[in-house]
Design an enzyme around this catalytic site. Structure first.
Site, PDB file in Angstrom:
ATOM      1  N   GLY A  79      -6.250 -12.122 -15.366  1.00  0.00           N
ATOM      2  CA  GLY A  79      -5.307 -12.236 -14.246  1.00  0.00           C
ATOM      3  C   GLY A  79      -4.222 -13.226 -14.607  1.00  0.00           C
ATOM      4  N   ALA A  80      -3.681 -13.069 -15.849  1.00  0.00           N
ATOM      5  CA  ALA A  80      -2.855 -14.123 -16.447  1.00  0.00           C
ATOM      6  C   ALA A  80      -1.376 -14.025 -16.150  1.00  0.00           C
ATOM      7  CB  ALA A  80      -3.059 -14.103 -17.971  1.00  0.00           C
ATOM      8  N   ALA A 117       0.361 -19.827 -14.279  1.00  0.00           N
ATOM      9  CA  ALA A 117       0.548 -21.287 -14.412  1.00  0.00           C
ATOM     10  C   ALA A 117      -0.436 -21.868 -15.424  1.00  0.00           C
ATOM     11  CB  ALA A 117       0.366 -21.957 -13.052  1.00  0.00           C
ATOM     12  N   VAL A 154     -10.737  -6.082 -15.420  1.00  0.00           N
ATOM     13  CA  VAL A 154     -12.049  -6.750 -15.530  1.00  0.00           C
ATOM     14  C   VAL A 154     -13.178  -5.904 -14.910  1.00  0.00           C
ATOM     15  CG1 VAL A 154     -11.069  -9.071 -15.672  1.00  0.00           C
ATOM     16  CG2 VAL A 154     -11.772  -8.163 -13.432  1.00  0.00           C
ATOM     17  N   SER A 208     -13.151 -20.821  -5.460  1.00  0.00           N
ATOM     18  CA  SER A 208     -12.312 -21.113  -4.280  1.00  0.00           C
ATOM     19  C   SER A 208     -13.075 -22.123  -3.429  1.00  0.00           C
ATOM     20  CB  SER A 208     -12.094 -19.823  -3.485  1.00  0.00           C
ATOM     21  OG  SER A 208     -11.627 -20.102  -2.186  1.00  0.00           O
ATOM     22  N   TYR A 226     -15.163 -11.775   0.605  1.00  0.00           N
ATOM     23  CA  TYR A 226     -14.467 -12.701  -0.312  1.00  0.00           C
ATOM     24  C   TYR A 226     -15.278 -13.995  -0.437  1.00  0.00           C
ATOM     25  CZ  TYR A 226     -10.714 -15.580  -2.336  1.00  0.00           C
ATOM     26  OH  TYR A 226      -9.975 -16.416  -3.162  1.00  0.00           O
ATOM     27  N   LYS A 254     -17.105 -15.590  -3.910  1.00  0.00           N
ATOM     28  CA  LYS A 254     -16.794 -16.913  -4.472  1.00  0.00           C
ATOM     29  C   LYS A 254     -18.042 -17.812  -4.488  1.00  0.00           C
ATOM     30  CE  LYS A 254     -12.522 -15.957  -5.481  1.00  0.00           C
ATOM     31  NZ  LYS A 254     -12.111 -15.826  -6.886  1.00  0.00           N
ATOM     32  N   VAL A 286      -3.424 -21.485  -1.943  1.00  0.00           N
ATOM     33  CA  VAL A 286      -2.437 -21.701  -3.004  1.00  0.00           C
ATOM     34  C   VAL A 286      -1.269 -20.749  -2.795  1.00  0.00           C
ATOM     35  CG1 VAL A 286      -2.077 -21.881  -5.499  1.00  0.00           C
ATOM     36  CG2 VAL A 286      -4.409 -22.089  -4.565  1.00  0.00           C
ATOM     37  N   THR A 320       0.765 -18.236  -3.689  1.00  0.00           N
ATOM     38  CA  THR A 320       0.899 -17.144  -4.671  1.00  0.00           C
ATOM     39  C   THR A 320       1.130 -15.850  -3.889  1.00  0.00           C
ATOM     40  OG1 THR A 320      -1.425 -16.522  -4.586  1.00  0.00           O
ATOM     41  CG2 THR A 320      -0.832 -18.227  -6.196  1.00  0.00           C
TER      42      THR A 320
HETATM   43  N1  LIG Z   1      -3.990 -17.914  -3.704  1.00  0.00           N
HETATM   44  C1  LIG Z   1      -4.976 -18.593  -3.121  1.00  0.00           C
HETATM   45  O1  LIG Z   1      -4.830 -19.111  -1.980  1.00  0.00           O
HETATM   46  C2  LIG Z   1      -6.269 -18.812  -3.844  1.00  0.00           C
HETATM   47  C3  LIG Z   1      -7.080 -19.878  -3.451  1.00  0.00           C
HETATM   48  C4  LIG Z   1      -8.275 -20.112  -4.100  1.00  0.00           C
HETATM   49  C5  LIG Z   1      -8.662 -19.271  -5.137  1.00  0.00           C
HETATM   50  N2  LIG Z   1      -7.851 -18.230  -5.505  1.00  0.00           N
HETATM   51  C6  LIG Z   1      -8.325 -17.389  -6.596  1.00  0.00           C
HETATM   52  O2  LIG Z   1      -7.462 -17.575  -7.692  1.00  0.00           O
HETATM   53  C7  LIG Z   1      -7.443 -16.395  -8.504  1.00  0.00           C
HETATM   54  C8  LIG Z   1      -6.008 -15.982  -8.767  1.00  0.00           C
HETATM   55  O3  LIG Z   1      -5.406 -15.703  -7.519  1.00  0.00           O
HETATM   56  P1  LIG Z   1      -3.829 -15.728  -7.278  1.00  0.00           P
HETATM   57  O4  LIG Z   1      -3.637 -16.293  -5.924  1.00  0.00           O
HETATM   58  O5  LIG Z   1      -3.128 -16.298  -8.445  1.00  0.00           O
HETATM   59  O6  LIG Z   1      -3.570 -14.156  -7.186  1.00  0.00           O
HETATM   60  P2  LIG Z   1      -2.302 -13.270  -7.622  1.00  0.00           P
HETATM   61  O7  LIG Z   1      -2.468 -12.011  -6.861  1.00  0.00           O
HETATM   62  O8  LIG Z   1      -1.063 -14.050  -7.500  1.00  0.00           O
HETATM   63  O9  LIG Z   1      -2.586 -13.014  -9.180  1.00  0.00           O
HETATM   64  C9  LIG Z   1      -3.732 -12.343  -9.576  1.00  0.00           C
HETATM   65  C10 LIG Z   1      -3.557 -11.755 -10.959  1.00  0.00           C
HETATM   66  O10 LIG Z   1      -4.771 -11.065 -11.276  1.00  0.00           O
HETATM   67  C11 LIG Z   1      -4.452  -9.773 -11.754  1.00  0.00           C
HETATM   68  N3  LIG Z   1      -5.566  -8.859 -11.475  1.00  0.00           N
HETATM   69  C12 LIG Z   1      -5.943  -8.352 -10.266  1.00  0.00           C
HETATM   70  N4  LIG Z   1      -6.974  -7.505 -10.412  1.00  0.00           N
HETATM   71  C13 LIG Z   1      -7.266  -7.489 -11.737  1.00  0.00           C
HETATM   72  C14 LIG Z   1      -8.243  -6.807 -12.505  1.00  0.00           C
HETATM   73  N5  LIG Z   1      -9.099  -5.939 -11.947  1.00  0.00           N
HETATM   74  N6  LIG Z   1      -8.294  -7.039 -13.831  1.00  0.00           N
HETATM   75  C15 LIG Z   1      -7.405  -7.882 -14.410  1.00  0.00           C
HETATM   76  N7  LIG Z   1      -6.455  -8.535 -13.742  1.00  0.00           N
HETATM   77  C16 LIG Z   1      -6.380  -8.336 -12.416  1.00  0.00           C
HETATM   78  C17 LIG Z   1      -3.177  -9.393 -11.019  1.00  0.00           C
HETATM   79  O11 LIG Z   1      -2.474  -8.340 -11.682  1.00  0.00           O
HETATM   80  C18 LIG Z   1      -2.438 -10.710 -11.017  1.00  0.00           C
HETATM   81  O12 LIG Z   1      -1.686 -10.879 -12.205  1.00  0.00           O
HETATM   82  C19 LIG Z   1      -8.274 -15.360  -7.748  1.00  0.00           C
HETATM   83  O13 LIG Z   1      -9.582 -15.332  -8.288  1.00  0.00           O
HETATM   84  C20 LIG Z   1      -8.295 -15.900  -6.329  1.00  0.00           C
HETATM   85  O14 LIG Z   1      -9.432 -15.470  -5.612  1.00  0.00           O
HETATM   86  C21 LIG Z   1      -6.666 -17.989  -4.904  1.00  0.00           C
HETATM   87  C1  LIG Z   2     -10.584 -23.143   3.119  1.00  0.00           C
HETATM   88  C2  LIG Z   2     -10.829 -21.966   2.260  1.00  0.00           C
HETATM   89  C3  LIG Z   2      -9.685 -21.720   1.309  1.00  0.00           C
HETATM   90  C4  LIG Z   2      -9.877 -20.403   0.631  1.00  0.00           C
HETATM   91  C5  LIG Z   2      -8.731 -20.011  -0.165  1.00  0.00           C
HETATM   92  C6  LIG Z   2      -8.943 -18.610  -0.635  1.00  0.00           C
HETATM   93  O1  LIG Z   2      -9.516 -18.588  -1.912  1.00  0.00           O
HETATM   94  C7  LIG Z   2      -7.672 -17.869  -0.682  1.00  0.00           C
HETATM   95  C8  LIG Z   2      -7.090 -17.564   0.464  1.00  0.00           C
HETATM   96  C9  LIG Z   2      -5.816 -16.868   0.500  1.00  0.00           C
HETATM   97  C10 LIG Z   2      -5.335 -16.482   1.650  1.00  0.00           C
HETATM   98  C11 LIG Z   2      -6.146 -16.613   2.881  1.00  0.00           C
HETATM   99  C12 LIG Z   2      -5.386 -16.618   4.111  1.00  0.00           C
HETATM  100  C13 LIG Z   2      -5.856 -16.032   5.150  1.00  0.00           C
HETATM  101  C14 LIG Z   2      -7.093 -15.195   5.144  1.00  0.00           C
HETATM  102  C15 LIG Z   2      -7.288 -14.486   6.405  1.00  0.00           C
HETATM  103  C16 LIG Z   2      -7.393 -13.148   6.530  1.00  0.00           C
HETATM  104  C17 LIG Z   2      -7.310 -12.249   5.453  1.00  0.00           C
HETATM  105  C18 LIG Z   2      -7.743 -10.858   5.805  1.00  0.00           C
HETATM  106  C19 LIG Z   2      -7.780 -10.128   4.516  1.00  0.00           C
HETATM  107  C20 LIG Z   2      -8.353  -8.763   4.648  1.00  0.00           C
HETATM  108  O2  LIG Z   2      -8.713  -8.335   5.742  1.00  0.00           O
HETATM  109  O3  LIG Z   2      -8.439  -8.090   3.630  1.00  0.00           O
END
Ligand SMILES: NC(=O)c1ccc[n+]([C@@H]2O[C@H](COP(=O)([O-])OP(=O)(O)OC[C@H]3O[C@@H](n4cnc5c(N)ncnc54)[C@H](O)[C@@H]3O)[C@@H](O)[C@H]2O)c1
Ligand SMILES: CCCCC[C@H](O)/C=C/C=C\C/C=C\C/C=C\CCCC(=O)O
Length: 258
Positions: free
Chosen positions: A12-13, A20, A65, A138, A151, A155, A186, A188
């Site tokens: 997921g790079a 980043a 993946v 997460s 989700y 995690k 985060v 994104t």
């Molecule tokens: N954004 C948040 O709030 C948040 C918070 C905590 C944890 N995370 C975790 O961080 C990780 C990255 O999330 P992000 O917010 O950067 O998401 P993002 O959607 O911005 O980026 C995800 C990347 O993963 C790639 N990807 C998706 N499915 C894939 C697959 N099957 N095989 C290979 N690549 C794939 C996408 O193409 C994309 O480049 C995730 O595991 C997410 O659960 C995100």
């Molecule tokens: C305090 C927990 C922080 C978790 C962060 C998590 O990894 C990423 C969260 C990204 C966005 C979450 C924002 C809102 C979620 C609420 C509803 C989503 C519904 C999604 C769905 O129905 O598919």
């Protein structure tokens, strides 16, 4: 672990946190294989990275993946091109409760699939040099995100897998440290897209917004910096590092099984 010359794989790079992390690893002297399903964003990012870091330090590999075949091919290509694998960042993940089986397959099973194939390249028992694995879990791996039960489960699963693999590595002599990163929200595309769904729906929306207000929203570079700590600090194994704005904390788990 000093990063200069080390070989890293990031899943997921090409977007968000993975992008980043890739950039930070490159800034610190590593070579990086970028595994992703988004070819268009991948090719555009590669143009920039090659200009900035040279032709020889990055490799873009189309790899879902969910596919064992694609994972095996991607890691073999990385090892053949760069000469081994030292660092694995299992970062690919999605949030979509309505296609929850796919989410389990990517967020949890994807981490397991890539880790098991990587062990064949990294483990000292298989002729590798050892190294470090960091799994992007997460804060939802440590407590409930109320409108995302699956989700949350994926995690929690990632953190359990991380800790068990870390203990197995120590007991067996893989020479690999395994840690989990636990960011709050985060900024994104994943976050923005999910928020737009949330706005249209759900009696749980207000509770989620309160959570976002309470924890704040991180930028991707704060998350990448924390991940780098888990990669470089040789004392960290089996850890879960919480990252919230302006603060990092290692979790103390109950010691029932120790
Ligand atoms: N954004 C948040 O709030 C948040 C918070 C905590 C944890 N995370 C975790 O961080 C990780 C990255 O999330 P992000 O917010 O950067 O998401 P993002 O959607 O911005 O980026 C995800 C990347 O993963 C790639 N990807 C998706 N499915 C894939 C697959 N099957 N095989 C290979 N690549 C794939 C996408 O193409 C994309 O480049 C995730 O595991 C997410 O659960 C995100
Ligand atoms: C305090 C927990 C922080 C978790 C962060 C998590 O990894 C990423 C969260 C990204 C966005 C979450 C924002 C809102 C979620 C609420 C509803 C989503 C519904 C999604 C769905 O129905 O598919």
């Amino acid at each position: 672990m000093a990063l200069n010359g080390k070989i890293a794989v990031v899943t997921g790079a090409v977007m968000g946190i993975g992008k980043a992390v890739t950039e930070l690893l490159l800034q610190n002297g590593a070579k990086v294989a970028l595994l992703d399903v988004n070819r268009i964003a991948g090719e555009s990012l590669m143009e920039t990275l090659k200009k900035q870091y040279g032709q020889e330090r990055t490799l873009l590999l189309n790899c879902n993946v969910e596919s064992d075949e694609q994972i095996k091919a991607a890691l073999q290509k990385t090892a053949d091109t760069f000469g081994g694998i030292d660092i694995l960042c299992n970062n690919a993940g999605i949030m979509n409760e309505s296609t929850w089986e796919r989410m389990v397959s990517i967020n949890l099973m994807g981490v397991i699939r890539v880790t098991y194939v990587a062990l064949e390249h990294m483990s000292k028992l298989a002729g590798g040099r050892g190294g470090v694995i960091v799994n992007t879990a997460s804060l939802a791996g440590l407590g409930p995100l109320l409108n995302c039960p699956v989700y949350t489960a994926t995690k929690h699963g990632v953190i359990g897998f991380t800790r068990a693999m870390a203990d197995a590595s120590t007991a067996s002599g893989y020479g690999i440290r395994v840690n989990a990163l636990c960011p709050s929200f985060v900024q994104t595309d994943l976050f923005t897209n999910v928020l737009s769904i949330l706005r249209q729906s759900s009696h749980l929306a207000a509770a989620t917004h309160q959570m976002i207000e309470k924890f704040g929203v991180l930028n991707v570079s704060e998350v990448a910096d924390a991940l780098l700590e888990l990669v470089t600090d040789d004392t960290k194994n089996g850890e879960a590092l919480i990252v919230v704005p302006n603060e990092r904390n290692y979790i103390t788990f109950p010691s029932i099984l120790k």
